[in-house]
Write an enzyme that holds these catalytic residues in place. Sequence first.
Site, PDB file in Angstrom:
ATOM      1  N   ASN A   1       1.162  -1.299   0.135  1.00 23.00           N
ATOM      2  CA  ASN A   1      -0.469  -0.257  -0.015  1.00 23.00           C
ATOM      3  C   ASN A   1       0.802   1.274   0.106  1.00 23.00           C
ATOM      4  O   ASN A   1       1.914   1.673   1.469  1.00 23.00           O
ATOM      5  CB  ASN A   1      -0.943  -0.257   0.983  1.00 23.00           C
ATOM      6  CG  ASN A   1      -1.456   1.097   1.515  1.00 23.00           C
ATOM      7  OD1 ASN A   1      -2.135   1.815   0.543  1.00 23.00           O
ATOM      8  ND2 ASN A   1      -2.344   1.449   3.014  1.00 23.00           N
ATOM      9  N   TRP A   2       1.214   1.364  -1.118  1.00 24.29           N
ATOM     10  CA  TRP A   2       1.906   3.077  -1.169  1.00 24.29           C
ATOM     11  C   TRP A   2       1.204   4.608  -0.857  1.00 24.29           C
ATOM     12  O   TRP A   2       1.812   5.091  -0.358  1.00 24.29           O
ATOM     13  CB  TRP A   2       2.833   3.545  -2.997  1.00 24.29           C
ATOM     14  CG  TRP A   2       2.679   2.257  -3.640  1.00 24.29           C
ATOM     15  CD1 TRP A   2       3.449   0.708  -3.302  1.00 24.29           C
ATOM     16  CD2 TRP A   2       3.939   2.049  -4.557  1.00 24.29           C
ATOM     17  NE1 TRP A   2       4.486   0.422  -3.688  1.00 24.29           N
ATOM     18  CE2 TRP A   2       4.409   1.101  -4.792  1.00 24.29           C
ATOM     19  CE3 TRP A   2       3.522   3.150  -5.808  1.00 24.29           C
ATOM     20  CZ2 TRP A   2       4.735   0.627  -5.951  1.00 24.29           C
ATOM     21  CZ3 TRP A   2       4.960   2.632  -7.009  1.00 24.29           C
ATOM     22  CH2 TRP A   2       4.973   1.498  -7.125  1.00 24.29           C
ATOM     23  N   LYS A   3      -0.184   4.367  -0.384  1.00 24.77           N
ATOM     24  CA  LYS A   3      -0.803   5.438   0.514  1.00 24.77           C
ATOM     25  C   LYS A   3      -0.097   6.106  -1.059  1.00 24.77           C
ATOM     26  O   LYS A   3      -0.526   6.959  -2.727  1.00 24.77           O
ATOM     27  CB  LYS A   3      -0.182   5.964   1.640  1.00 24.77           C
ATOM     28  CG  LYS A   3      -0.169   3.942   2.260  1.00 24.77           C
ATOM     29  CD  LYS A   3      -0.206   4.605   4.152  1.00 24.77           C
ATOM     30  CE  LYS A   3      -0.101   3.154   4.840  1.00 24.77           C
ATOM     31  NZ  LYS A   3      -0.313   3.363   5.845  1.00 24.77           N
TER      32      LYS A   3
ATOM     33  N   HIS B   1     -10.058   0.965   4.982  1.00 26.46           N
ATOM     34  CA  HIS B   1      -8.534   1.654   5.427  1.00 26.46           C
ATOM     35  C   HIS B   1      -8.618   2.611   6.627  1.00 26.46           C
ATOM     36  O   HIS B   1     -10.036   4.191   6.412  1.00 26.46           O
ATOM     37  CB  HIS B   1      -7.898   2.370   4.136  1.00 26.46           C
ATOM     38  CG  HIS B   1      -6.116   2.141   4.780  1.00 26.46           C
ATOM     39  ND1 HIS B   1      -5.918   2.996   6.103  1.00 26.46           N
ATOM     40  CD2 HIS B   1      -5.417   1.241   5.664  1.00 26.46           C
ATOM     41  CE1 HIS B   1      -4.354   2.572   6.690  1.00 26.46           C
ATOM     42  NE2 HIS B   1      -4.075   1.502   5.513  1.00 26.46           N
TER      43      HIS B   1
ATOM     44  N   GLU C   1      -7.378   5.324   7.624  1.00 27.87           N
ATOM     45  CA  GLU C   1      -6.540   6.326   7.359  1.00 27.87           C
ATOM     46  C   GLU C   1      -7.799   6.492   6.538  1.00 27.87           C
ATOM     47  O   GLU C   1      -8.634   7.972   6.461  1.00 27.87           O
ATOM     48  CB  GLU C   1      -5.181   6.535   6.252  1.00 27.87           C
ATOM     49  CG  GLU C   1      -4.205   5.713   7.284  1.00 27.87           C
ATOM     50  CD  GLU C   1      -2.921   4.874   6.877  1.00 27.87           C
ATOM     51  OE1 GLU C   1      -3.524   6.064   5.115  1.00 27.87           O
ATOM     52  OE2 GLU C   1      -2.166   5.221   7.435  1.00 27.87           O
TER      53      GLU C   1
ATOM     54  N   GLU D   1      -5.957  -4.593  11.093  1.00 32.02           N
ATOM     55  CA  GLU D   1      -5.132  -3.905  11.461  1.00 32.02           C
ATOM     56  C   GLU D   1      -5.282  -2.584  12.311  1.00 32.02           C
ATOM     57  O   GLU D   1      -6.129  -2.051  12.052  1.00 32.02           O
ATOM     58  CB  GLU D   1      -4.804  -2.545   9.753  1.00 32.02           C
ATOM     59  CG  GLU D   1      -4.316  -3.910   8.519  1.00 32.02           C
ATOM     60  CD  GLU D   1      -3.999  -1.805   7.703  1.00 32.02           C
ATOM     61  OE1 GLU D   1      -2.654  -2.323   7.602  1.00 32.02           O
ATOM     62  OE2 GLU D   1      -5.114  -1.368   7.723  1.00 32.02           O
TER      63      GLU D   1
ATOM     64  N   GLY E   1       1.450   2.508  10.661  1.00 33.70           N
ATOM     65  CA  GLY E   1       2.577   3.677  10.562  1.00 33.70           C
ATOM     66  C   GLY E   1       2.928   3.997  12.371  1.00 33.70           C
ATOM     67  O   GLY E   1       3.430   5.457  11.915  1.00 33.70           O
TER      68      GLY E   1
ATOM     69  N   SER F   1       2.751  -1.754  11.054  1.00 31.74           N
ATOM     70  CA  SER F   1       3.983  -1.457  10.982  1.00 31.74           C
ATOM     71  C   SER F   1       4.807  -3.156  10.935  1.00 31.74           C
ATOM     72  O   SER F   1       5.851  -3.385  11.491  1.00 31.74           O
ATOM     73  CB  SER F   1       4.508  -1.578  12.416  1.00 31.74           C
ATOM     74  OG  SER F   1       4.209   0.445  12.419  1.00 31.74           O
TER      75      SER F   1
ATOM     76  N   GLY G   1       2.675  -0.851   4.458  1.00 42.44           N
ATOM     77  CA  GLY G   1       2.271   0.666   4.108  1.00 42.44           C
ATOM     78  C   GLY G   1       4.308   1.300   3.735  1.00 42.44           C
ATOM     79  O   GLY G   1       4.303   0.665   2.667  1.00 42.44           O
TER      80      GLY G   1
HETATM   81  P1  PGA Z   1       2.636   0.381   8.430  1.00 41.93           P
HETATM   82  O1  PGA Z   1       0.806   1.005   7.006  1.00 41.93           O
HETATM   83  O2  PGA Z   1       3.129  -0.695   7.487  1.00 41.93           O
HETATM   84  O3  PGA Z   1       3.110   1.578   7.240  1.00 41.93           O
HETATM   85  O4  PGA Z   1       1.901   0.708   9.241  1.00 41.93           O
HETATM   86  C1  PGA Z   1      -0.328  -0.157   7.146  1.00 41.93           C
HETATM   87  C2  PGA Z   1      -0.943   0.430   6.021  1.00 41.93           C
HETATM   88  O5  PGA Z   1      -1.510   0.623   5.603  1.00 41.93           O
HETATM   89  O6  PGA Z   1      -2.430   0.212   6.702  1.00 41.93           O
END
Ligand code: PGA
Length: 259
Positions: A8-10, A97, A99, A177, A183, A223, A243
Amino acid sequence: MKKLIIANWKCNPTTLKKAKELFDSVKKITKHLKDTKVVICPPFVYLSELIRTSAKSLGGFVFGSQNCFWEKSGSFTGEISPLMLKNLGCEYVILGHSERRKHLKETGGMINKKLRVALEAGLKPILCIGETKTEKEQGKTKNILKQQLKEFLDNSMAQLVVSEVEPSLNHLILVYEPIWAIGTGDSCNPGQAAEVLSFLKELLSVLLNPEILKNIQILYGGSVNSDNGLNYINTGFDGLLVGAASLTPEFPKLLTKLI
Ligand code: PGA
């Protein structure tokens, strides 16, 4: 079934050039994978070009998007339809997600509508659920997960049971998650994550018929890096959602361990 590793490149990187470089670094490894499939989820704007340039690649990866809208077309300024994504060559879509729930105020009802339409369009949904730190500290993890799953799935389930598209629920991917682990560098203890995994399997067995259940994959996210990733797979998860580490050399390093 192959293990799934979702990248997931966000909202990264900021240029197409960098996106292509990142993609190239992943492609080098994916061609060696046998029991693992990588789902690359770049921002919408890079999908088309990356899919086009990957046509002659040796495989081991497919594409997913990080979101979609709950209608297939129409007057919805700024939205991207699941059919557009499917027709472009996308196979998966991340939904729910945390976020997006936090920053875009997405509700369970919206996620439910997106899930239904994504399934109808033939996309495989990657559905994220997880509790906050406070909810965890208050011992509410299981209740929260149950509530989210019911909200996200309910109408979709009812719709799917009476419609032709029921088999497409076979392709549902569920990701545990924990929000406090996303993050933060504070990944969930694998033993605790395994407890949640058993709980989710039990919960799904009540909600879904066994034929559908046997195809559903449950992943861990939060993470994940090249040091801790395999611990979750060894405790029974069917894959990982990565992520921040999917943007760095950590990612090929993690994939190398899965060859
Ligand atoms: P992360 O993000 O690996 O940076 O914690 C995970 C995610 O995309 O939810």
